[in-house]
Design an enzyme around this catalytic site. Structure first.
Site, mmCIF file in Angstrom:
data_model
loop_
_atom_site.group_PDB
_atom_site.id
_atom_site.type_symbol
_atom_site.label_atom_id
_atom_site.label_comp_id
_atom_site.label_asym_id
_atom_site.label_seq_id
_atom_site.Cartn_x
_atom_site.Cartn_y
_atom_site.Cartn_z
ATOM 1 N N HIS A 310 1.016 -0.753 0.190
ATOM 2 C CA HIS A 310 -0.337 -0.157 0.249
ATOM 3 C C HIS A 310 0.970 1.180 -0.321
ATOM 4 O O HIS A 310 1.700 0.911 0.457
ATOM 5 C CB HIS A 310 -0.799 -0.072 1.303
ATOM 6 C CG HIS A 310 -2.439 1.229 0.950
ATOM 7 N ND1 HIS A 310 -1.871 2.442 1.251
ATOM 8 C CD2 HIS A 310 -3.233 0.321 0.426
ATOM 9 C CE1 HIS A 310 -3.595 2.848 1.441
ATOM 10 N NE2 HIS A 310 -4.231 1.907 0.692
ATOM 11 N N ASP A 367 -7.779 -5.739 0.155
ATOM 12 C CA ASP A 367 -8.219 -6.547 -0.937
ATOM 13 C C ASP A 367 -7.974 -7.426 -0.375
ATOM 14 O O ASP A 367 -8.842 -8.604 -0.854
ATOM 15 C CB ASP A 367 -7.755 -5.248 -2.359
ATOM 16 C CG ASP A 367 -8.705 -4.646 -2.861
ATOM 17 O OD1 ASP A 367 -9.753 -4.231 -2.688
ATOM 18 O OD2 ASP A 367 -8.076 -3.591 -3.076
HETATM 19 N N1 CMC Z 1 3.633 -8.250 -4.506
HETATM 20 C C1 CMC Z 1 5.368 -7.674 -4.700
HETATM 21 N N2 CMC Z 1 6.223 -6.754 -4.555
HETATM 22 C C2 CMC Z 1 5.612 -5.697 -4.384
HETATM 23 C C3 CMC Z 1 4.299 -5.379 -3.884
HETATM 24 C C4 CMC Z 1 3.722 -6.432 -4.214
HETATM 25 N N3 CMC Z 1 2.500 -7.154 -3.950
HETATM 26 N N4 CMC Z 1 3.790 -3.884 -3.545
HETATM 27 C C5 CMC Z 1 5.121 -3.753 -3.870
HETATM 28 N N5 CMC Z 1 5.578 -4.310 -4.173
HETATM 29 C C6 CMC Z 1 7.300 -3.702 -4.142
HETATM 30 C C7 CMC Z 1 7.498 -3.114 -5.547
HETATM 31 O O1 CMC Z 1 7.872 -3.708 -6.966
HETATM 32 C C8 CMC Z 1 8.995 -2.005 -4.444
HETATM 33 O O2 CMC Z 1 9.628 -3.005 -4.826
HETATM 34 P P1 CMC Z 1 11.249 -1.875 -5.117
HETATM 35 O O3 CMC Z 1 11.009 -1.012 -3.962
HETATM 36 O O4 CMC Z 1 12.592 -3.130 -5.432
HETATM 37 O O5 CMC Z 1 11.417 -1.598 -6.213
HETATM 38 C C9 CMC Z 1 8.214 -1.890 -3.747
HETATM 39 O O6 CMC Z 1 7.820 -3.248 -2.984
HETATM 40 C C10 CMC Z 1 7.806 -0.763 -2.903
HETATM 41 O O7 CMC Z 1 6.411 -0.987 -4.025
HETATM 42 P P2 CMC Z 1 5.554 0.995 -4.602
HETATM 43 O O8 CMC Z 1 5.150 -0.121 -6.394
HETATM 44 O O9 CMC Z 1 6.610 1.577 -5.286
HETATM 45 O O10 CMC Z 1 4.691 0.974 -3.888
HETATM 46 P P3 CMC Z 1 3.282 1.996 -4.139
HETATM 47 O O11 CMC Z 1 3.251 2.821 -3.562
HETATM 48 O O12 CMC Z 1 3.974 2.500 -5.589
HETATM 49 O O13 CMC Z 1 2.117 1.075 -4.572
HETATM 50 C C11 CMC Z 1 0.784 -0.530 -4.509
HETATM 51 C C12 CMC Z 1 1.161 0.828 -3.739
HETATM 52 C C13 CMC Z 1 -0.893 -0.988 -3.924
HETATM 53 C C14 CMC Z 1 0.039 0.000 -6.031
HETATM 54 C C15 CMC Z 1 1.314 -1.886 -4.879
HETATM 55 O O14 CMC Z 1 1.851 -1.848 -3.717
HETATM 56 C C16 CMC Z 1 0.356 -2.459 -5.441
HETATM 57 O O15 CMC Z 1 0.858 -2.391 -6.736
HETATM 58 N N6 CMC Z 1 0.109 -4.231 -4.504
HETATM 59 C C17 CMC Z 1 -0.578 -4.747 -5.037
HETATM 60 C C18 CMC Z 1 -2.136 -4.324 -6.331
HETATM 61 C C19 CMC Z 1 -3.107 -3.783 -4.190
HETATM 62 O O16 CMC Z 1 -3.388 -4.468 -3.861
HETATM 63 N N7 CMC Z 1 -3.371 -3.127 -5.102
HETATM 64 C C20 CMC Z 1 -4.756 -2.590 -3.483
HETATM 65 C C21 CMC Z 1 -4.475 -1.483 -2.980
HETATM 66 S S1 CMC Z 1 -5.449 -0.839 -1.791
HETATM 67 C C22 CMC Z 1 -6.897 -0.965 -1.979
HETATM 68 C C23 CMC Z 1 -7.113 0.529 -2.227
HETATM 69 O O17 CMC Z 1 -7.282 1.402 -1.379
HETATM 70 O O18 CMC Z 1 -6.964 0.635 -3.790
#
Ligand code: CMC
Length: 432
Positions: A310, A367
């Site tokens: 998140h 989720d």
């Molecule tokens: N599985 C594996 N690795 C992950 C995941 C995941 N679900 N989420 C983040 N990471 C890794 C990512 O690759 C990155 O690694 P590094 O620092 O080595 O590059 C690190 O963790 C930070 O992630 P980010 O993508 O920079 O974080 P963000 O804040 O931009 O994205 C997110 C947040 C929710 C989009 C992301 O965690 C994600 O895609 N999760 C899966 C989709 C999901 O469950 N979404 C629902 C969010 S909650 C409901 C809502 O409010 O929408």
């Protein structure tokens, strides 16, 4: 808290290209600190860059407080677990939109409006008929909400806001249920005023004209809980979209319709559908969840553990905690077991001990478990994000209303750092 009281009277100093600039310091009611850069460009010519807006406060808001480091979520000051235990969805919707928990009289009045405006214009049914059976219900939902602006075009903000808010909340569940009925080819079931908001939604989705449908109390309560947990989450992607569109003074229906589109994406509300599909995929592949955990850690695999991570929570998402307990309870009460719940729990258990997830502070989000509960209720996977939208609607409305009522709100218009070609001469086609 009054806006003027946010300023502490102190300044942060920015040294930029040899000149010093004062940036007024702000402190919110929960002690979060911000720097006011509103005058930075006018004073210095510079802008700030913040890809994905992770450090940018787009507004002052008195609706929802999140402390992602400590796993805290509060609506209008009330902790989410207390609201989940003591309120129903309609009360929470009122709280978010109008700022206080309703009295009995206020709640009765609100409920009256929500029931007496739940019919949609009969002409709107023709729109449903125009969609192909393959249409995703989120696309239908967004189109239908936008089309409400055609049925209620004379929207005077000062006199019509409350009634249009009630109309939208009341009608969204009818639209959602009709889009489901359309997708399975069954006749529409009309709303019934004696039922609760969640009960009526279930009735419109699952009743058929040929036999009596008895609403299961366990399912009704679980649905209400899910709606409460989704009701607001401050400046997330869809809410910021609603504010962005609303900042141009586009009407309420158009702004919410845009929010529904933003929610649809798999990184946002669409993740609940993705989680379920991922769990089903793991099960169909023999249930080897460790293999998928390894894939999630290997960036080249392109696989992410959906329902994990998140932008704001760097600790347990408090909603996920409540839902994990609720999933066990609902399945137990319904006498169901679900192998997907076991896979989800196994994934969570190993993720919480894994260095990759620990270092990145990746925890299950809202989720991760919601889909398992929806599934136990009989709600089809492609309707999961619609359920999220129904829950999030009061939050979107509250944020839109707050923005419109905040003096001095300006149209949202970010800047950029241009990285394209500098000015060059145009060459005619035969000289290129
Ligand atoms: N599985 C594996 N690795 C992950 C995941 C995941 N679900 N989420 C983040 N990471 C890794 C990512 O690759 C990155 O690694 P590094 O620092 O080595 O590059 C690190 O963790 C930070 O992630 P980010 O993508 O920079 O974080 P963000 O804040 O931009 O994205 C997110 C947040 C929710 C989009 C992301 O965690 C994600 O895609 N999760 C899966 C989709 C999901 O469950 N979404 C629902 C969010 S909650 C409901 C809502 O409010 O929408």
């Amino acid at each position: 808290m009054e806006t003027s009281k946010v300023y502490t009277g102190e300044n942060a100093k920015l040294l930029l290209q040899g000149k010093e600039y004062n940036l007024p310091i702000m402190i919110g009611s929960e002690k979060e600190v911000g720097l006011d850069i509103t005058k930075l460009r006018a004073d210095s010519g510079a802008i700030t860059v913040d890809s994905g807006y992770g450090n940018t406060g787009s507004c002052l808001s008195a609706i929802t407080f999140i402390d992602g480091e400590r796993g805290i979520l509060q609506y209008r000051g009330y902790p989410i677990d207390e609201l989940a235990a003591k309120s129903n969805f309609v009360e929470v919707a009122y709280l978010l939109i109008f700022g206080h928990l309703p009295t009995k009289a206020e709640l009765d009045d609100f409920n009256f409006k929500l029931t007496h405006h739940s019919l949609i214009h009969e002409d709107m049914k023709k729109f449903f008929e125009g969609f192909p059976p393959t249409a995703h219900p989120m696309g239908i939902l967004s189109s239908m909400v936008n089309s409400l602006s055609a049925f209620y075009p004379e929207f005077d903000y000062k006199t019509d806001l409350e009634i249009n808010i009630a109309r939208l909340i009341a009608k969204l569940k009818t639209i959602a249920a009709f889009s489901y009925k359309k997708s399975i080819g069954q006749p529409y079931i009309y709303p019934q005023n004696h039922l609760s908001y969640s009960g009526d939604l279930l009735n419109m989705m699952f009743a058929v004209p040929s036999e009596e449908y008895k609403i299961n109390k366990v399912v009704e309560e679980a649905l209400d809980l899910l709606l409460i947990l989704h009701a607001d989450h401050e400046q997330n992607c869809s809410t910021s979209t609603v504010r962005m569109v609303g900042s141009s003074e586009a009407n309420l229906f158009a702004s919410i319709s845009a929010g529904i589109c933003a929610l649809w994406g798999p990184l946002h509300g669409g993740a609940n559908q993705e989680v379920l599909e991922m769990l089903e995929h793991i099960r169909a592949d023999g249930g080897d969840y460790k293999k998928y955990m390894n894939m999630a850690k290997d960036k080249s695999s392109g696989f992410k553990l959906m329902g994990f991570g998140h932008r704001v929570y760097k600790n347990f998402d408090p909603r996920a905690k409540i839902l994990k307990a609720s999933a066990d309870k609902v399945l137990g009460q319904l006498g169901k077991s679900d192998p997907l719940l076991d896979i989800a729990k196994n994934l969570e258990e190993i993720a919480l001990k894994d260095d990759f997830f620990i270092e990145r502070k990746l925890y299950p989000n809202v989720d991760f478990y919601s889909g398992i509960i929806y599934r136990a209720m009989g709600i089809p996977t492609n309707m999961f994000t619609v359920m999220f939208a129904l829950g999030r609607l009061p939050g979107w409305i509250a944020q839109w209303k707050e923005m419109r009522e905040t003096p001095g709100t300006r149209i949202y218009r970010p800047r950029q750092i241009y990285t394209g070609a500098t000015k060059r001469a145009h060459a005619p086609i035969d000289k290129r």
